[in-house]
Each structure stands twice: as C-alpha cells, then as structure tokens.
Motif scaffolding. Structure first.
Motif, PDB file in Angstrom:
ATOM      1  N   ILE A   1       0.963  -1.250   0.346  1.00  0.00           N
ATOM      2  CA  ILE A   1       0.407  -0.010   0.242  1.00  0.00           C
ATOM      3  C   ILE A   1       1.067   0.820  -0.089  1.00  0.00           C
ATOM      4  O   ILE A   1       1.451   1.397   0.953  1.00  0.00           O
ATOM      5  N   VAL A   2       1.094   2.025  -1.240  1.00  0.00           N
ATOM      6  CA  VAL A   2       2.234   2.791  -1.294  1.00  0.00           C
ATOM      7  C   VAL A   2       1.516   4.368  -0.928  1.00  0.00           C
ATOM      8  O   VAL A   2       2.399   5.316  -0.918  1.00  0.00           O
ATOM      9  N   GLU A   3      -0.234   4.772  -1.101  1.00  0.00           N
ATOM     10  CA  GLU A   3      -0.625   5.372  -1.143  1.00  0.00           C
ATOM     11  C   GLU A   3      -1.985   5.704  -0.432  1.00  0.00           C
ATOM     12  O   GLU A   3      -2.367   4.512  -0.572  1.00  0.00           O
ATOM     13  N   VAL A   4      -1.803   6.290   1.123  1.00  0.00           N
ATOM     14  CA  VAL A   4      -3.941   6.443   1.003  1.00  0.00           C
ATOM     15  C   VAL A   4      -3.907   7.590   1.251  1.00  0.00           C
ATOM     16  O   VAL A   4      -3.963   8.780   1.608  1.00  0.00           O
ATOM     17  N   HIS A   5      -5.386   7.997   0.766  1.00  0.00           N
ATOM     18  CA  HIS A   5      -6.263   9.498   1.154  1.00  0.00           C
ATOM     19  C   HIS A   5      -7.569   9.730   1.156  1.00  0.00           C
ATOM     20  O   HIS A   5      -8.196   8.440   0.997  1.00  0.00           O
ATOM     21  N   ARG A   6      -7.603  10.488   2.008  1.00  0.00           N
ATOM     22  CA  ARG A   6      -8.569  10.369   2.195  1.00  0.00           C
ATOM     23  C   ARG A   6      -9.934  11.264   1.881  1.00  0.00           C
ATOM     24  O   ARG A   6      -9.251  12.007   1.119  1.00  0.00           O
TER      25      ARG A   6
END
Length: 153
Positions: A93-98
């Motif tokens: 998981i290289v990016e997580v955006h709310r």
C-alpha cells in the motif's frame, strides 16, 4: 518567497535529483556557488522536503496497480489510529487518501500480479474492520507526473 530562478531550480531537481549543481547553475544563469546556496536555502525553508530515488516498478517485480475504495463503519479516534497503523504496516500500500463524498479512503496498491491482491486484502482485513472495499485494477497509467507544478507558492 520563490522567484523564477528558484522555481526553475526546483523543476530541474524534480526531473533529475542528481543533476550536477554546475548544470543547474548554467540553466538558471547563476554561478555554481550562488546556485548551491539557493538549493541549500530551498532545503532549509522546506521547499525540498527530501531527496529520493525512483525505482523501476517492472524491474522490482511490481508492475500491477490496484486502487481500492474503502468505506468505514467507524470514524472514532481509536479506529482511525488502528487504520493508519494497518495501512502503514503493509508495504504494497503505497498511497492512502481520505476522501470527501460517498467513500472514505482510496488506497493505491502495487503488486507483482493481480492474484497477489488477495494476500494484501487478507492482511488488511485481518488488522482492521472495514464496512466495504471495492478493488479496481489499473489497465494503463495515462499520466504520472514526475513532480509538482512549480508556479505556485
């Protein structure tokens, strides 16, 4: 405050972080020492957050991208901490955006193949309870910027 030379220096460094200071200086009509001082100032002021190396995903065995849309059942502080820890513990998981709107988060996951998504899925749901997850396989990267626009700030 950034001037045009600063912006050009930042653009050049984003394109090639290993570009010699002499070449950058020539491109912005400065001496190497003056250019070096500007780069140091840009680092000190936080415009240059860090220097990294971009790896070739195919050569690293990670050619597949899956985006996962997540809806949660909770927004409590404890759950948020647990979610942050869960996604932080999974290197694929290289990016997580709310997000705003109907979904809570979007995750960008890099994988050796589509089948490996199940491994990551099981790791994630084993760490945190989620209301709904939907996965979308990227067929093609149409645009992937190598840096930020430098005409703001």
């Amino acid at each position: 405050m950034l001037d045009d030379r600063d912006r050009k220096i930042l653009g050049l460094l984003q394109a090639d972080g290993e570009m010699p200071v002499g070449e950058i200086a020539d491109s912005v009509a400065l001496s190497a020492s003056a250019c070096s001082r500007r780069i140091a100032r840009l680092k000190e002021e936080g415009y240059i957050a860090r220097s990294t190396v971009e790896l070739d995903r195919r050569k690293m065995g990670l050619p597949t991208t899956v985006f996962v849309i997540v809806r949660t059942g909770s927004h409590a502080a404890g759950w948020l901490e647990q979610f942050h820890a869960a996604v932080g513990a999974i290197p694929e998981i290289v990016e997580v955006h709310r997000l705003t709107g109907n979904f809570d988060y979007i995750l960008k996951i890099v994988l050796p193949d589509v089948e490996h998504y199940d491994v990551v899925y099981k790791q994630l749901v084993g760490r945190i309870e989620l209301f709904d997850m939907s996965a979308y396989i990227s067929m093609e990267t149409v645009k992937q910027a190598k840096g930020l626009p430098t005409n703001y700030g």
